[in-house]
Every structure is written in structure tokens, then in C-alpha cells.
Design an enzyme around this catalytic site. Structure first.
Site, PDB file in Angstrom:
ATOM      1  N   ASP A 164       0.812  -1.214   0.000  1.00  0.00           N
ATOM      2  CA  ASP A 164       0.000   0.000   0.000  1.00  0.00           C
ATOM      3  C   ASP A 164       0.845   1.264   0.000  1.00  0.00           C
ATOM      4  O   ASP A 164       1.815   1.384   0.732  1.00  0.00           O
ATOM      5  CB  ASP A 164      -0.933   0.027   1.199  1.00  0.00           C
ATOM      6  CG  ASP A 164      -1.840   1.242   1.163  1.00  0.00           C
ATOM      7  OD1 ASP A 164      -2.619   1.359   0.206  1.00  0.00           O
ATOM      8  OD2 ASP A 164      -1.740   2.075   2.074  1.00  0.00           O
ATOM      9  N   ASN A 290      -4.299   9.810  -1.600  1.00  0.00           N
ATOM     10  CA  ASN A 290      -4.131   8.777  -2.615  1.00  0.00           C
ATOM     11  C   ASN A 290      -4.971   7.561  -2.220  1.00  0.00           C
ATOM     12  O   ASN A 290      -4.718   6.956  -1.166  1.00  0.00           O
ATOM     13  CB  ASN A 290      -2.653   8.385  -2.710  1.00  0.00           C
ATOM     14  CG  ASN A 290      -2.383   7.312  -3.742  1.00  0.00           C
ATOM     15  OD1 ASN A 290      -3.281   6.710  -4.298  1.00  0.00           O
ATOM     16  ND2 ASN A 290      -1.108   7.048  -3.984  1.00  0.00           N
ATOM     17  N   ASP A 317      -7.548   3.985   6.244  1.00  0.00           N
ATOM     18  CA  ASP A 317      -6.351   4.512   5.594  1.00  0.00           C
ATOM     19  C   ASP A 317      -5.794   5.682   6.392  1.00  0.00           C
ATOM     20  O   ASP A 317      -5.333   6.688   5.839  1.00  0.00           O
ATOM     21  CB  ASP A 317      -6.635   4.933   4.145  1.00  0.00           C
ATOM     22  CG  ASP A 317      -5.355   5.123   3.321  1.00  0.00           C
ATOM     23  OD1 ASP A 317      -4.266   4.785   3.832  1.00  0.00           O
ATOM     24  OD2 ASP A 317      -5.456   5.618   2.181  1.00  0.00           O
TER      25      ASP A 317
END
Length: 459
Positions: A164, A290, A317
Site C-alpha cells: 500500500d 491517494n 487509511d
């Protein structure tokens, strides 16, 4: 002589927002529900050296503790942005009883030594369970596979592997990774971003990027990787998880894959459920992330996909950054937003208060399904007698004005600063221990208990 463990009697909580009941927590589990809870609490009070704490919970919703498959804790190497300790505190305040730390630390978590370090730090902290995510490739460079087997066999028992922040863009390497993790009952969590289509990209490609003159990030850069990888997962017969889905097209591809029985799961972030690329008009780098914030139509598709089960879970995230990495010109700013302490209210605002889901569905997308994806034995369990007491009490009527200065995370880069959001965490219980009380950090799970309950994966 041993003493009876401290117990907690929760009065008139509403499991899943339903009928109020009394709940007794003892020895790390739900000891009793309903009228029997007070009876058992009185029995415990009569025993020498025992303590029973009572919490008035009228009007509060009782839920399984939330599980985040997508957290950036930055340690080792980027302790200026976050540490396992500060990130764990943020998780507890946000209602999370388990988080999964992504591999893009420094050094990268691409070996048994690094993932074991992160795992030890999490156990020592005691605010939430911490599970390290192993890198797919060495150094996230996308050139050769990392020590997947060694990380799986380590004391951290890694089952989730992800680069990631970077996409495993080489299809041959991605196929080999899927084949390998299948042998350890693991899965690959893909950051779907075709690098050749996003070189120099700064925000979503669309009307706003054209007006602002910022290089665009096309939806197809995400969608093309997802399409490729669901086909690879089908070919190999492996499990695939898609990180931070952000476009309507991605939702449709995942829906297509599931209809054909492909073993794919997907997550959406709270910020992609609420914020759009219109916010970038002010060039505030707090909105640089992102994948990028997309259009209102994408937001609506993501909400619908989460409601109908096409998207399986919420993944925060959570990406804290030092102040200087965000308080600069847009082009130089780092990508990412904090999310652990605002996830619950944002999902309440976008999904509960809109009528798109009820509290039982909320518990699925924030707890039971992510726990099932990882194969957790102690997390995401139903609120029933005998089950592990990893729980959160939520005040659904509370209103909060988001102030990052009040957050336990080191990161202050919250895109929700100054926003009015509904709902608040009042208490978080980790294996029955109240790590959060009255909305504030209490005490971590005592180390012997943390070590005894820190199990990796289970059936």
C-alpha cells in the site's frame, strides 16, 4: 491466592441499537446479558477482593469493537509522524479494538524481524490489538517478492500482505504473490494505481482539475488494475482485497467479479464516502490523498456499494503526517489524511443518518466482516454471552466539532477540521478492560492480560 478479575456492569445499553439490556463483562468476556447480568454482578461483589464497576449506558448503542484493516502507524522509522503507541491510543479513542499496520514504514515491513517488532510494540501498548501487514515486495519496489513465508511463520503470524502506497503493477509478480499467499491462507491487499497513468498526478482527473490546471488522476488508473487483479485472483484461486476503492467504475467491476464467484473483498475509506474533489479548489493540501477525492457521483456510488455489500468494509487509511509535510504548497505536500478518530462519526453521517444502513450493518462493515477477512478468532464477534468482550459504546445523539488538537494521534492532518459530525465513542473495551471511559483514554490493558489474549489468527 488469586483474586476475582475486575468486572464491569453496563446498564441499559442497546446492542446494535435495539432493545436495552444490562451487560456484564468479566474475565475478558461477556459474562451475562439481561436480568442475569445484575444477579451475577451482585454475586461477584460478595466475593473477597472483587470489584464491579457500573456504567450507566441509557441511550448508548453497544457494538462490537471496530476492526481496521488499513492503518498507517509509521513506526519504525517515521516516529515524527506517528508511533505504535500514539496510533493505538487514537484507535482506542475511535472505537477500534484491532488495527492492521501497513508495511510502508522505514525500514519497510518486508521481513520477519520488522513485523515482529511492530507486533511486540502493539502488545506492549495495550490500547488496541495491532497486527502488522507484510510487504508484498522487497522495499515496496515491485521487483521481487518479500519474505512472505517467513512473515507468515513469525510470531506476528502475518496473513495480510500489501505494498500500500505503491501498486504491485507487474502482472507476473502479482500472480506469483497470489499463488504464494494462498499456501498460508493469506491474502493480497492491492493498492490499485497504474503508475504510467498517474505519473505526476495531483488530483482527480475531471472538470475541477482542468479548471485548476493540476495534473489529473484518471479513474481508469484504478479500475484497470482492479479488473486485471480480479481475473488473476480467479485464475489462481486466491483471495484478493482491494484497498480504498474510490470510483463508481471500480464498484461495478467488483460487483461483476463477485457475481462470478471470484474471491474478492473491498474497502472504502470514510473520507471517500463524504468528501469530493470540489474541496481541492482552495488548494489546501489537507485534501490531498491517494487515491484522490473523486466526484459527487463517485461518492454516491461508493455509498450504494457499501450499503448493498459490493464493498465489504470500512478501512480508514489513517495516514498521519508531520505538520510541515502538509502546511506547504499543494505540489510538494504529502498525500494522506488521519482517520481513526473520525471514522465512526463520518460513517454515521453518511450511512446511518441517511438511512442507507442500520446498526447491525454498521457492525458488519466495521467489525465482523474485516475480522472474518483476516480470520480473527477474538475480534468482530457477536454480542452474546461467552463471547470476547471487545466492544464499543456509542452515543448516537452526540454532536462534535472536529478539532485535531484533541486527537490522540500525532497527525493533525484531518480533512474534517471544524466540521460538525454526529455520534461519539463513550467507552471502548479491549478484552473486557475499559481502555476508554467517558470518551477519554483510561488505562491500557495490563500487560499480562494483553499477552494472554494477543492471539494472531484463528478459525
Amino acid at each position: 491466592m488469586s483474586t476475582t478479575p475486575t468486572a464491569t456492569l453496563i446498564l441499559q445499553a442497546q446492542p446494535y441499537g435495539e432493545t436495552p439490556v444490562d451487560v456484564l463483562l468479566a474475565e475478558g468476556r461477556i459474562a451475562a446479558l439481561g436480568p442475569q447480568a445484575r444477579v451475577e454482578a451482585d454475586r461477584l461483589r460478595s466475593e473477597p477482593d472483587s470489584q464491579v464497576t457500573t456504567i450507566e449506558a441509557e441511550g448508548l448503542v453497544l457494538l462490537p469493537g471496530m476492526v481496521d484493516l488499513h492503518t498507517h502507524l509509521r513506526e519504525p522509522g517515521r516516529e515524527d509522524a506517528e508511533t505504535v503507541e500514539t496510533g493505538s491510543r487514537a484507535a482506542a479513542k475511535g472505537g477500534f479494538t484491532a488495527v492492521h499496520a501497513m508495511a510502508n514504514s522505514s525500514p519497510v515491513a518486508d521481513s520477519a524481524g520488522v513485523v515482529e517488532q511492530v507486533h511486540r510494540l502493539g502488545r506492549a501498548s495495550g490500547w488496541t490489538e495491532v497486527y502488522p501487514v507484510g510487504a508484498v515486495t522487497v522495499g515496496l519496489a515491485g521487483e521481487r517478492l518479500a519474505e512472505l513465508g517467513a512473515m507468515a511463520e513469525s510470531s506476528a503470524q502475518v496473513r495480510m500482505f500489501s505494498d500500500d502506497g505503491m501498486c504491485v503493477h507487474n502482472p507476473v509478480l502479482m500472480r506469483r504473490a497470489l499463488e504464494y499467499v494462498k499456501t498460508v491462507d493469506g491474502f493480497i491487499a492491492q493498492h490499485a494505481q497504474e503508475p504510467l497513468l498517474t505519473e505526476g498526478a495531483q488530483m482527480n482527473e475531471g472538470d475541477v482539475s482542468a479548471i485548476l490546471g493540476l495534473p489529473g488522476w484518471p479513474a481508469v488508473a484504478e479500475e484497470s488494475i482492479i479488473a486485471r487483479d480480479v481475473l488473476l485472483a480467479q485464475h489462481v484461486g486466491a483471495r484478493l482485497h482491494i484497498c480504498h476503492v474510490s470510483t463508481a467504475g471500480s464498484v461495478e467491476i467488483i460487483r461483476w467479479a463477485k457475481e462470478r464467484g471470484i474471491d474478492v473483498t473491498a474497502e472504502v475509506t470514510p473520507h471517500h464516502l463524504l468528501l469530493t474533489d470540489e474541496l481541492v479548489r482552495g488548494y489546501d493540501p489537507v485534501y490531498k490523498v491517494n487515491p484522490p477525492l473523486r466526484t459527487g457521483a463517485d461518492v454516491e456510488a461508493l455509498r450504494a456499494g457499501l450499503a448493498d455489500g459490493t464493498i465489504d468494509i470500512i478501512g480508514t487509511d489513517h495516514a498521519p503526517h508531520p505538520t510541515q509535510a502538509k502546511e506547504c504548497e499543494w505540489s510538494a505536500a504529502a498525500m494522506g489524511m488521519t482517520g481513526l478518530e473520525t471514522a465512526l462519526p463520518v460513517v454515521i453521517k453518511t450511512m446511518i443518518n441517511t438511512g442507507l444502513m442500520d446498526w447491525r450493518r454498521f457492525a458488519e462493515v466495521t467489525s465482523s466482516v474485516p475480522a472474518r477477512i483476516y480470520r480473527h478468532a477474538q475480534q468482530g464477534r457477536p454480542i452474546e454471552t461467552g463471547e470476547p468482550a471487545n466492544l464499543v459504546l456509542v452515543d448516537p445523539e452526540a454532536i462534535q466539532i472536529v478539532d485535531p488538537a484533541d486527537h490522540a494521534s500525532k497527525g493533525r492532518n484531518s480533512p474534517f477540521r471544524g466540521m460538525e459530525l454526529p455520534g461519539a465513542v463513550r467507552a471502548t473495551f479491549l478484552h473486557g478492560h475499559p481502555v476508554v471511559l467517558d470518551g477519554e483514554l483510561n488505562t491500557p490493558l495490563p500487560r499480562p492480560a494483553a499477552e494472554a489474549t494477543a492471539t494472531g489468527v484463528g478459525a
